[in-house]
Scaffold this motif. Structure first.
Motif, PDB file in Angstrom:
ATOM      1  N   GLU A  54      27.479  34.161  44.545  1.00 11.33           N
ATOM      2  CA  GLU A  54      28.726  33.638  45.098  1.00 11.33           C
ATOM      3  C   GLU A  54      28.730  33.867  46.607  1.00 11.33           C
ATOM      4  O   GLU A  54      27.992  34.688  47.134  1.00 11.33           O
ATOM      5  CB  GLU A  54      29.937  34.355  44.474  1.00 11.33           C
ATOM      6  N   GLU A  55      29.607  33.151  47.275  1.00  9.07           N
ATOM      7  CA  GLU A  55      29.787  33.371  48.707  1.00  9.07           C
ATOM      8  C   GLU A  55      30.593  34.647  48.919  1.00  9.07           C
ATOM      9  O   GLU A  55      31.426  35.013  48.094  1.00  9.07           O
ATOM     10  CB  GLU A  55      30.556  32.198  49.313  1.00  9.07           C
ATOM     11  N   LEU A  56      30.385  35.262  50.072  1.00  6.65           N
ATOM     12  CA  LEU A  56      31.127  36.478  50.394  1.00  6.65           C
ATOM     13  C   LEU A  56      32.632  36.216  50.438  1.00  6.65           C
ATOM     14  O   LEU A  56      33.438  37.042  50.026  1.00  6.65           O
ATOM     15  CB  LEU A  56      30.636  37.026  51.744  1.00  6.65           C
ATOM     16  N   SER A  57      32.997  35.028  50.908  1.00  9.43           N
ATOM     17  CA  SER A  57      34.426  34.737  51.063  1.00  9.43           C
ATOM     18  C   SER A  57      35.126  34.566  49.725  1.00  9.43           C
ATOM     19  O   SER A  57      36.353  34.537  49.670  1.00  9.43           O
ATOM     20  CB  SER A  57      34.603  33.465  51.887  1.00  9.43           C
ATOM     21  N   ASN A  58      34.359  34.448  48.627  1.00 11.43           N
ATOM     22  CA  ASN A  58      34.997  34.260  47.329  1.00 11.43           C
ATOM     23  C   ASN A  58      35.250  35.572  46.600  1.00 11.43           C
ATOM     24  O   ASN A  58      35.817  35.553  45.506  1.00 11.43           O
ATOM     25  CB  ASN A  58      34.130  33.365  46.439  1.00 11.43           C
ATOM     26  N   VAL A  59      34.827  36.701  47.191  1.00 15.03           N
ATOM     27  CA  VAL A  59      34.958  37.973  46.471  1.00 15.03           C
ATOM     28  C   VAL A  59      36.420  38.284  46.190  1.00 15.03           C
ATOM     29  O   VAL A  59      36.811  38.568  45.054  1.00 15.03           O
ATOM     30  CB  VAL A  59      34.306  39.113  47.277  1.00 15.03           C
ATOM     31  N   ALA A  60      37.251  38.188  47.238  1.00 13.75           N
ATOM     32  CA  ALA A  60      38.663  38.507  47.055  1.00 13.75           C
ATOM     33  C   ALA A  60      39.314  37.541  46.078  1.00 13.75           C
ATOM     34  O   ALA A  60      40.141  37.926  45.253  1.00 13.75           O
ATOM     35  CB  ALA A  60      39.387  38.460  48.395  1.00 13.75           C
ATOM     36  N   LEU A  61      38.931  36.293  46.158  1.00 16.73           N
ATOM     37  CA  LEU A  61      39.484  35.266  45.263  1.00 16.73           C
ATOM     38  C   LEU A  61      39.209  35.615  43.807  1.00 16.73           C
ATOM     39  O   LEU A  61      40.102  35.605  42.956  1.00 16.73           O
ATOM     40  CB  LEU A  61      38.849  33.928  45.641  1.00 16.73           C
ATOM     41  N   ILE A  62      37.938  35.952  43.522  1.00 18.08           N
ATOM     42  CA  ILE A  62      37.559  36.225  42.133  1.00 18.08           C
ATOM     43  C   ILE A  62      38.199  37.517  41.650  1.00 18.08           C
ATOM     44  O   ILE A  62      38.713  37.596  40.531  1.00 18.08           O
ATOM     45  CB  ILE A  62      36.029  36.274  42.024  1.00 18.08           C
ATOM     46  N   MET A  63      38.197  38.536  42.508  1.00 19.45           N
ATOM     47  CA  MET A  63      38.778  39.816  42.079  1.00 19.45           C
ATOM     48  C   MET A  63      40.244  39.653  41.737  1.00 19.45           C
ATOM     49  O   MET A  63      40.737  40.197  40.753  1.00 19.45           O
ATOM     50  CB  MET A  63      38.620  40.852  43.179  1.00 19.45           C
ATOM     51  N   ASN A  64      40.968  38.900  42.564  1.00 22.82           N
ATOM     52  CA  ASN A  64      42.384  38.700  42.281  1.00 22.82           C
ATOM     53  C   ASN A  64      42.590  37.915  41.003  1.00 22.82           C
ATOM     54  O   ASN A  64      43.524  38.176  40.253  1.00 22.82           O
ATOM     55  CB  ASN A  64      43.044  37.969  43.453  1.00 22.82           C
ATOM     56  N   SER A  65      41.711  36.937  40.760  1.00 24.60           N
ATOM     57  CA  SER A  65      41.935  36.119  39.574  1.00 24.60           C
ATOM     58  C   SER A  65      41.640  36.900  38.302  1.00 24.60           C
ATOM     59  O   SER A  65      42.204  36.614  37.260  1.00 24.60           O
ATOM     60  CB  SER A  65      41.097  34.859  39.652  1.00 24.60           C
ATOM     61  N   LEU A  66      40.744  37.896  38.377  1.00 23.33           N
ATOM     62  CA  LEU A  66      40.521  38.740  37.200  1.00 23.33           C
ATOM     63  C   LEU A  66      41.629  39.782  37.060  1.00 23.33           C
ATOM     64  O   LEU A  66      41.761  40.414  36.018  1.00 23.33           O
ATOM     65  CB  LEU A  66      39.177  39.460  37.293  1.00 23.33           C
ATOM     66  N   GLY A  67      42.396  39.984  38.124  1.00 26.51           N
ATOM     67  CA  GLY A  67      43.460  40.981  38.067  1.00 26.51           C
ATOM     68  C   GLY A  67      42.935  42.394  37.999  1.00 26.51           C
ATOM     69  O   GLY A  67      43.421  43.210  37.232  1.00 26.51           O
ATOM     70  N   ILE A  68      41.932  42.706  38.807  1.00 27.72           N
ATOM     71  CA  ILE A  68      41.356  44.043  38.774  1.00 27.72           C
ATOM     72  C   ILE A  68      42.346  45.048  39.352  1.00 27.72           C
ATOM     73  O   ILE A  68      42.912  44.828  40.408  1.00 27.72           O
ATOM     74  CB  ILE A  68      40.059  44.092  39.610  1.00 27.72           C
ATOM     75  N   CYS A  69      42.561  46.121  38.639  1.00 26.21           N
ATOM     76  CA  CYS A  69      43.515  47.141  39.084  1.00 26.21           C
ATOM     77  C   CYS A  69      42.828  48.495  38.930  1.00 26.21           C
ATOM     78  O   CYS A  69      42.673  48.982  37.819  1.00 26.21           O
ATOM     79  CB  CYS A  69      44.773  47.038  38.233  1.00 26.21           C
ATOM     80  N   PRO A  70      42.360  49.108  40.017  1.00 23.91           N
ATOM     81  CA  PRO A  70      41.527  50.303  39.880  1.00 23.91           C
ATOM     82  C   PRO A  70      42.167  51.515  39.196  1.00 23.91           C
ATOM     83  O   PRO A  70      41.460  52.225  38.496  1.00 23.91           O
ATOM     84  CB  PRO A  70      41.103  50.619  41.317  1.00 23.91           C
ATOM     85  N   PRO A  71      43.487  51.797  39.350  1.00 23.79           N
ATOM     86  CA  PRO A  71      43.971  53.040  38.746  1.00 23.79           C
ATOM     87  C   PRO A  71      43.770  53.142  37.243  1.00 23.79           C
ATOM     88  O   PRO A  71      43.699  54.240  36.700  1.00 23.79           O
ATOM     89  CB  PRO A  71      45.460  53.063  39.107  1.00 23.79           C
ATOM     90  N   GLU A  72      43.675  52.009  36.553  1.00 22.96           N
ATOM     91  CA  GLU A  72      43.497  52.119  35.104  1.00 22.96           C
ATOM     92  C   GLU A  72      42.021  52.229  34.717  1.00 22.96           C
ATOM     93  O   GLU A  72      41.711  52.523  33.578  1.00 22.96           O
ATOM     94  CB  GLU A  72      44.135  50.920  34.422  1.00 22.96           C
ATOM     95  N   MET A  73      41.113  51.993  35.677  1.00 21.96           N
ATOM     96  CA  MET A  73      39.696  52.167  35.372  1.00 21.96           C
ATOM     97  C   MET A  73      39.318  53.636  35.357  1.00 21.96           C
ATOM     98  O   MET A  73      38.582  54.114  34.523  1.00 21.96           O
ATOM     99  CB  MET A  73      38.850  51.480  36.433  1.00 21.96           C
ATOM    100  N   GLU A  74      39.842  54.362  36.350  1.00 21.76           N
ATOM    101  CA  GLU A  74      39.396  55.745  36.509  1.00 21.76           C
ATOM    102  C   GLU A  74      40.468  56.743  36.105  1.00 21.76           C
ATOM    103  O   GLU A  74      40.191  57.915  35.959  1.00 21.76           O
ATOM    104  CB  GLU A  74      39.031  55.967  37.969  1.00 21.76           C
ATOM    105  N   ARG A  75      41.693  56.239  35.888  1.00 21.91           N
ATOM    106  CA  ARG A  75      42.843  57.058  35.501  1.00 21.91           C
ATOM    107  C   ARG A  75      43.029  58.238  36.432  1.00 21.91           C
ATOM    108  O   ARG A  75      42.780  59.397  36.076  1.00 21.91           O
ATOM    109  CB  ARG A  75      42.718  57.568  34.071  1.00 21.91           C
TER     110      ARG A  75
END
Lengths: 175, 208, 371
Positions: C350-371
């Motif tokens: 993917e292009e570098l500029s699409n990283v934020a786009l994809i992350m937002n669309s997956l709804g990544i939320c770090p506090p629930e990954m590492e608790r």
């Protein structure tokens, strides 16, 4: 589908859509591959680990979910707490990689065959793995940090309750 | 700062050297004008270090619209004046926060948002979060609460603007520059020696 | 420098970066603008929740559970309450169930509004965020009236809910729903039908549909692949089996499909909330009688519960040990698999500029990954 598995294994019904199966740790990969091929429990949704320090075991629950996402099966494995190790499930479920990495860091469980067990959430951690029961987080905090004056709730609740009860009793007796 | 020091907030007092660096005595008219302008243009580094960052979008958007006070967000530490440590700060984050803070150009200010930065808050017995932020970085303004309301944070900004405009208190960055040994010692206490670049290294990199 | 054309450059996308969802970091190997390898780094928000919960009684643990996921704390409270109720054998009243559904759906709406701001911000459509965060605040105002808290509500309590509804609350909610429904048409124009967004989002971040079920993806990722899965329907909890709602699905597997799925879910949430207002029983205890604080003990059993959050399935494993403390509570948020197994593969080429786009669309939320 669960009836089919019930013929082979001793599955306990825990709730309306929740089942439990206890197996030996050396049969883990064999049974999980059998289940994932021959039933619709195809997905691993979580690996939950509990530390039963009084029995000297870790109990790991592999929580499997059906293709329809309507039933959950907990496959429980018990392993000793010393030199604990289990085979990895990386070949069956790709998502097991990060779950095993997490458990390796938090409990020190070695997953044989998973070569990505490096740091997950902690950095330069030199103590015993933090989620083991013998790790005392309060002692660690008291050793590494000092609290600001005015924080009164930094107390053991049981001791404090006893102290207050004794105080109240004294007052009552005094009257 | 000197008279009103509350009990418990003594650590910073220890490292203060009031006579030598007091801006109050030397504040000329030009300095006053500069401070006045400075208070009306605050660039906040867009670094949400903890759960307090969830109240940033309301503040920066149309409901609370903090831009009317001259506060806007920027992406890089080189352009930022304000670093908000929003809530609990784990070891790993603190390392990055220190790095970001040291890379910011002076004058710079630091706001500690939430109870966790003051005394550990909810996570007082957690093994991975720090308890007192002002041991590791100089804090110019604390906003308490869990989570602080947007109004509380806006009041924090207004108070900080007052402090800057009237040169009421020692700016944190001067303390940090002059008493770096104190902060460095505290940082090394939890990170171990030689694990983070020194202030001089970060600071020298900034001027190049 | 030699071989400049084929040289990989390593950059860290985060944690101090406006285009990252929360405090986490992506380690990217770049060839020019193209990503050749991506690794997720978390741990910046690790607080050791599961250790802290072991040290707290059930009621004490209740106060920190909602802090596991910041944008949407209510599914956590619901999971915790339902796990405790399941272990302790408490049955809550019908009215409490309806109030819980109402809170969960309001939280879902608020979370989708916040997501809309993030998703549009990631491609530079700042004005959508200005609108949607405002509209989210209107929901938070209702939350504040109901629970006393804007972000952390601590309202869904084991045994029911904590407070009675304020006077005239349902009417206010109905008015807000009418407003939000009208607003959705505005959002169509500025965001969902916007050619800028379409151009950036269609065909970007395409998830492999064949492995979606096997790899345990949840929520919008599945529904954006045209696979109809929703915990609310498949494994119903509270009163969701009595409510009539649909599961929006789209076939594109890309960022745009996931955005449309989220839009459909907002419509469905409004529909569910209207039914809740109509069906809410006016009488009934909101709280069951619980044992006293130190006498509230869980048996030596374990349980697994799941709730559909705004980003997918939230699962809690809970084990009691016969004491008033919880022996183990393990959290599995939707981001754990999405952030590692899915995202690390999705970003390649993917292009570098699409990283934020994809992350937002997956709804990544770090506090629930590492608790």
């Amino acid at each position: 589908m669960i009836e089919f598995l019930k013929k082979h294994y001793e599955i306990v019904e825990k709730g309306s859509r929740l089942y439990k199966l206890q197996i030996e740790s050396d049969k883990l990969v064999e049974i999980l591959s059998y289940i994932s091929i021959n039933s619709n429990f195809i997905t691993l949704s979580q690996i939950a680990c509990t530390d039963w320090i009084e029995d000297e075991v870790f109990s790991l629950n592999y929580i499997l979910t059906t293709k329809e996402r309507d039933k959950n099966l907990m496959v429980e494995v018990r392993i000793g707490r010393v030199h604990c190790s289990l085979p990895t499930l990386l070949t069956l479920y790709p998502q097991a990689q990060v779950m095993e990495r997490d458990l390796h860091e938090m409990y020190g469980i070695n997953f044989r065959g998973n070569d990505t067990l490096y740091d997950f959430a902690l950095e330069n951690w030199n103590e015993i793995p933090p989620l083991r029961r013998e790790f005392d987080t309060l002692a660690y905090v008291n050793e590494h940090f000092d609290f600001r004056i005015g924080r009164e709730d930094n107390k053991d609740v049981k001791v404090e309750v006893k102290r207050r009860k004794a105080q109240a009793k004294e007052l009552k007796d005094g009257k | 700062m000197s008279e009103n020091t509350q009990e418990g907030f003594v650590d910073q007092q220890k490292v203060l050297n009031n006579e030598e660096y007091s801006i109050k005595n030397t504040q000329s008219i030009i300095q006053k004008a500069v401070d006045w302008f400075r208070a009306r243009s605050m660039f906040v580094l867009a670094y949400g270090t903890g759960c307090g960052a969830i109240e940033m979008p309301p503040i920066f958007t149309s409901r609370y619209d903090i831009e009317r006070l001259g506060v806007i967000g920027v992406a890089t530490p080189r352009q930022a004046d304000i670093l908000i440590v929003s809530g609990y700060c784990s070891y790993k984050t603190l390392k990055r926060v220190i790095r970001s803070y040291e890379q910011m150009n002076e004058p710079k200010y630091l706001i500690g948002l939430g109870s966790c930065t003051i005394n550990g808050g909810m996570y007082w017995d957690s093994y991975n979060t720090i308890k007192k932020l002002d041991e590791y970085l100089p804090v110019d303004m604390y906003v308490n609460g869990c989570m602080p309301r947007p109004e509380a944070l806006i009041e924090g900004f207004v108070k900080l603007q007052d402090n800057i405009r009237n040169a009421k208190s020692e700016a944190g960055y001067i303390q940090y520059r002059e008493n770096n040994a104190f902060y460095r010692a505290n940082q090394e206490k939890i990170f171990g020696k030689n694990t983070i670049p020194t202030f001089e290294e970060n600071f020298a990199g900034m001027n190049q | 420098m030699e071989n400049n054309d084929n040289q990989l450059i390593k950059i860290y996308h985060g944690p101090q970066h406006p285009g990252i969802t929360g405090n986490m970091s992506m380690e990217l190997d770049l060839l020019g603008e193209t990503i050749k390898e991506a690794r997720t780094h978390v741990g910046y928000l690790h607080r050791g929740f599961e250790k802290l919960i072991e040290r707290r009684t059930i009621i004490q643990a209740f106060t920190i559970v909602c802090r596991i996921c910041v944008p949407e704390p209510d599914p956590n409270e619901e999971n915790f309450a339902r796990a405790v109720e399941g272990l302790a054998g408490i049955e809550i009243s019908q009215r409490a169930k309806y109030i819980r559904v109402m809170v969960l759906e309001m939280a879902r709406l608020a979370a989708q509004m916040l997501w809309m701001g993030g998703q549009s911000g990631s491609i530079g459509l700042g004005v959508v965020g200005q609108w949607s965060v405002y509209d989210r605040d209107l929901i938070l105002d209702l939350f504040e009236e109901l629970t006393g808290g804007r972000v952390y509500h601590m309202y869904i309590y084991p045994g029911g809910v904590r407070r009675e509804l304020p006077n005239g609350f349902l009417e206010k909610l109905a008015q807000l729903l009418d407003y939000l429904e009208r607003r959705l048409l505005d959002y169509d124009g500025i965001f969902f039908e916007n050619s800028t967004f379409k151009k950036r989002a269609i065909g970007v971040g395409v998830v492999n549909r064949d492995e979606a079920l096997k790899n345990g993806y949840v929520g919008q990722v599945l529904r954006g692949c045209g696979i109809e899965r929703d915990v609310r329907r498949d494994n119903p909890y509270l009163v969701y089996d009595k409510l009539d709602f649909e599961i929006p699905t789209y076939e594109g597997c890309d960022v745009y499909s996931r955005a449309l799925v989220r839009r459909g879910e907002m419509v469905e949430s409004i529909k569910i909330l209207r039914q809740v207002i109509a069906q809410m029983p006016s009488e009934g205890a909101i709280m069951q009688k619980l044992p006293k604080h130190r006498k509230f003990k869980l048996p030596k059993e374990d349980i697994f519960v799941a709730t559909e959050s705004a980003r997918g399935e939230f699962g809690y494993y809970m084990a009691g040990d016969g004491s008033e403390f919880i022996r183990r509570m393990q959290v599995k948020g939707p981001s754990l698999i999405h952030g590692f197994t899915l995202l690390e593969n999705l970003l390649i080429d993917e292009e570098l500029s699409n990283v934020a786009l994809i992350m937002n669309s997956l709804g990544i939320c770090p506090p629930e990954m590492e608790r």
